[in-house]
Enzyme design. Structure first.
Site, PDB file in Angstrom:
ATOM      1  N   CYS A  45      67.396-105.424  49.198  1.00 45.70           N
ATOM      2  CA  CYS A  45      68.211-105.633  50.397  1.00 45.70           C
ATOM      3  C   CYS A  45      68.295-104.349  51.216  1.00 45.70           C
ATOM      4  CB  CYS A  45      69.633-106.057  50.022  1.00 45.70           C
ATOM      5  SG  CYS A  45      69.763-107.599  49.104  1.00 45.70           S
ATOM      6  N   ASP A  46      68.539-104.525  52.505  1.00 44.66           N
ATOM      7  CA  ASP A  46      68.783-103.371  53.363  1.00 44.66           C
ATOM      8  C   ASP A  46      69.656-103.801  54.534  1.00 44.66           C
ATOM      9  OD1 ASP A  46      67.875-100.440  53.840  1.00 44.66           O
ATOM     10  OD2 ASP A  46      67.786-101.394  55.811  1.00 44.66           O
ATOM     11  N   SER A  47      70.604-102.943  54.908  1.00 43.26           N
ATOM     12  CA  SER A  47      71.533-103.277  55.988  1.00 43.26           C
ATOM     13  C   SER A  47      71.571-102.183  57.046  1.00 43.26           C
ATOM     14  CB  SER A  47      72.953-103.475  55.434  1.00 43.26           C
ATOM     15  OG  SER A  47      73.007-104.513  54.484  1.00 43.26           O
TER      16      SER A  47
END
EC number: 3.6.1.9
Length: 204
Positions: free
Chosen positions: A78-80
């Site tokens: 994941c990456d935000s």
């Protein structure tokens, strides 16, 4: 179909906590992928690319090690990022940057993008999806900003705030998925599992 284990390619305690909350106890294998090597200006494309790169880094490591007990696993990356006035923000580098950022963020509406990549090693399939949530920031004063940054919580978070922590005091409302703002959209993760032929209840 044999039910695989879930590997979380992240050191994020918030993402780990979210998965455990819904009955999933993943194997934690933080990715050492260098995010600075990806230079993209479109936020959705950026977080999807980074999420996939993180998951693929762990997948490649597992395949090189030739560990049969891990080669049937699911790997979640994941990456935000937060977007304010067309500017993309990740984690602040230091306290002064965090203070300056919050002075820009207050009273604004930001878009929090989280990219999700799920690799199924046993099926040799990869699903990459993104979810966006609008975040309405409160009109916080300088004293509140400085006190919040002094806790160092903003330094650990993409977007410079943790909605599930002290930062929740300074969020008026959100439009969209709550857990997406924390770093992992649980409803989207369920859909991704379904697309690979699994039920989320298989992992309880």
């Amino acid at each position: 179909m044999k039910i695989p284990s879930v590997i979380l390619a992240s050191s994020s305690s918030a993402r780990l906590r979210l998965l455990k909350t819904v009955g999933i106890n993943p194997i934690v294998m933080p990715s050492n992928f260098d995010e600075s090597t990806i230079k993209l200006k479109e936020p959705r494309q950026l977080v999807e690319t980074l999420a996939q790169a993180k998951a693929e880094t762990i997948a490649n490591s597992i395949m090189k090690e030739k560990l049969p007990e891990k080669q049937s696993n699911l790997i979640l990356g994941c990456d935000s990022v937060l977007v304010i006035e067309d500017q993309i923000y990740g984690k602040p580098n230091d306290k002064q940057e965090a203070i300056t950022r919050w002075q820009k963020m207050r009273g604004q509406v930001g878009q929090l993008y989280t990219g999700h990549a799920l690799i199924d090693l046993s099926q040799n399939k990869t699903i990459v999806l993104c979810r966006m949530t609008k975040v309405h920031f409160s009109h916080v004063n300088d004293q509140e900003i400085e006190a919040y940054v002094a806790t160092e919580e903003p330094l650990k978070c993409a977007g410079c705030f943790a909605i599930d922590g002290i930062g929740g005091l300074f969020i008026e409302k959100i439009d969209g998925c709550h857990t997406n703002v924390i770093g992992l959209s649980l409803p989207l993760f369920r859909v991704m599992l379904n697309n690979l032929g699994y039920q989320v209840s298989n992992f309880w």
